[in-house]
Design a protein around this motif. Structure first.
Motif, short mmCIF file in Angstrom:
data_model
loop_
_atom_site.label_atom_id
_atom_site.label_comp_id
_atom_site.label_asym_id
_atom_site.label_seq_id
_atom_site.Cartn_x
_atom_site.Cartn_y
_atom_site.Cartn_z
N CYS A 141 30.30 81.05 25.61
CA CYS A 141 30.84 79.94 26.39
C CYS A 141 32.36 80.07 26.43
N CYS A 142 32.92 79.91 27.62
CA CYS A 142 34.37 80.10 27.79
C CYS A 142 35.03 78.79 28.19
N GLY A 143 36.16 78.51 27.54
CA GLY A 143 36.87 77.28 27.85
C GLY A 143 38.37 77.47 27.84
N LEU A 144 39.03 76.61 28.59
CA LEU A 144 40.49 76.58 28.65
C LEU A 144 40.97 75.27 28.06
N VAL A 145 41.88 75.34 27.11
CA VAL A 145 42.50 74.15 26.54
C VAL A 145 43.87 74.01 27.18
N TRP A 146 44.04 72.91 27.88
CA TRP A 146 45.32 72.61 28.52
C TRP A 146 46.15 71.77 27.57
N THR A 147 47.30 72.27 27.16
CA THR A 147 48.11 71.54 26.20
C THR A 147 48.87 70.39 26.86
N ALA A 148 49.07 70.44 28.16
CA ALA A 148 49.82 69.38 28.84
C ALA A 148 49.01 68.09 28.92
N LYS A 149 47.70 68.17 28.90
CA LYS A 149 46.88 66.98 29.11
C LYS A 149 46.61 66.22 27.83
N PRO A 150 46.17 66.67 26.74
CA PRO A 150 45.40 67.88 26.47
C PRO A 150 43.91 67.64 26.71
N ARG A 151 43.24 68.73 27.04
CA ARG A 151 41.79 68.66 27.23
C ARG A 151 41.22 70.07 27.20
N LEU A 152 39.92 70.12 26.93
CA LEU A 152 39.18 71.37 26.95
C LEU A 152 38.28 71.35 28.17
N ASP A 153 38.45 72.34 29.04
CA ASP A 153 37.59 72.48 30.21
C ASP A 153 36.69 73.69 30.00
N TRP A 154 35.39 73.46 29.98
CA TRP A 154 34.44 74.56 29.89
C TRP A 154 34.30 75.16 31.28
N LEU A 155 34.36 76.46 31.37
CA LEU A 155 34.19 77.12 32.66
C LEU A 155 32.70 77.21 32.97
N PRO A 156 32.31 76.75 34.15
CA PRO A 156 30.89 76.83 34.50
C PRO A 156 30.43 78.28 34.59
N GLU A 157 29.20 78.52 34.17
CA GLU A 157 28.66 79.88 34.24
C GLU A 157 28.70 80.40 35.67
N SER A 158 28.52 79.52 36.65
CA SER A 158 28.55 79.97 38.05
C SER A 158 29.93 80.54 38.42
N ALA A 159 31.00 79.92 37.93
CA ALA A 159 32.36 80.43 38.21
C ALA A 159 32.59 81.76 37.50
N LEU A 160 32.12 81.88 36.27
CA LEU A 160 32.26 83.13 35.53
C LEU A 160 31.45 84.24 36.19
N ALA A 161 30.23 83.92 36.63
CA ALA A 161 29.38 84.92 37.30
C ALA A 161 30.03 85.38 38.60
N GLU A 162 30.62 84.45 39.34
CA GLU A 162 31.30 84.81 40.59
C GLU A 162 32.49 85.74 40.31
N ALA A 163 33.22 85.44 39.26
CA ALA A 163 34.36 86.29 38.89
C ALA A 163 33.88 87.67 38.46
N ARG A 164 32.81 87.73 37.67
CA ARG A 164 32.27 89.04 37.26
C ARG A 164 31.81 89.83 38.48
N GLN A 165 31.17 89.15 39.42
CA GLN A 165 30.70 89.83 40.63
C GLN A 165 31.88 90.39 41.42
N ALA A 166 32.95 89.61 41.54
CA ALA A 166 34.15 90.08 42.24
C ALA A 166 34.76 91.28 41.54
N LEU A 167 34.62 91.35 40.22
CA LEU A 167 35.12 92.47 39.44
C LEU A 167 34.14 93.64 39.40
N GLY A 168 32.94 93.43 39.93
CA GLY A 168 31.92 94.48 39.91
C GLY A 168 31.26 94.64 38.56
N LEU A 169 31.16 93.54 37.81
CA LEU A 169 30.59 93.58 36.46
C LEU A 169 29.39 92.67 36.36
N ALA A 170 28.55 92.90 35.39
CA ALA A 170 27.42 92.05 35.11
C ALA A 170 27.30 91.89 33.60
#
Length: 173
Positions: A141-170
């Motif tokens: 599971c991948c997340g970004l912690v924004w220190t300005a807010k602060p908050r933890l945003d989990w990246l949706p698997e769909s966004a990660l899969a789209e990025a992997r596809q754009a990179l040609g990875l699986a």
């Protein structure tokens, strides 16, 4: 830039330093961050330690600034070297957390992360693919912690899969 580097240094260890410890960490920088930057960085780090996820993020199953190196095979069969440093890696019995601290001056709309911050999503997709190959027994599971807010945003698997596809990875099957 010094602010972001100092925040990352303050969050590297599980225990948040006090003002004296923070000043010692700041003293490693050249040039030395001024008192205002030191105070703002310590305040941002304290806020991250107050997140509901902080006990897990900084708990005994976590490590800071974990080097990550390996090779992935892309859709053409070519080997692609991947290297980076995970700000916070948490190895739990049921899943793995890959966390990246972002010290931007503002936090983006969580629903628009993939559109507004594609480089961040791509970075995390690479880390996810490499860790999934190394530890295939649990989800990454991948997340970004924004220190300005602060908050933890989990990246949706769909966004990660789209990025992997754009990179040609699986992810490994």
């Amino acid at each position: 830039m010094r602010f972001g580097s100092l925040v990352h240094a303050l969050l590297e260890n599980a225990d948040l330093p006090d003002e004296i410890g923070a000043a010692r960490i700041a003293a490693r920088f050249d040039p030395l961050p001024d008192a205002g930057i030191q105070e703002a960085a310590l305040s941002a780090a304290r806020a991250v330690h107050e997140l509901p996820e902080a006990p897990t993020l900084f708990g005994p199953s976590s490590r800071g600034e974990v080097p990550l190196r390996g090779t992935l095979i892309d859709s053409t069969g070519a080997k692609r070297a991947v290297s980076g440093s995970i700000d916070r890696l948490v190895i739990l019995p049921e899943e793995i957390w890959v966390i990246d601290f972002k010290t931007n001056t503002s936090a983006p709309d969580p629903a628009r992360l993939a559109d507004d911050m594609p480089d961040y999503v791509a970075q995390m997709a690479l880390y996810q693919a490499l860790l999934a190959a190394m530890m295939p027994d649990r989800p990454v599971c991948c997340g970004l912690v924004w220190t300005a807010k602060p908050r933890l945003d989990w990246l949706p698997e769909s966004a990660l899969a789209e990025a992997r596809q754009a990179l040609g990875l699986a992810l490994p099957s």
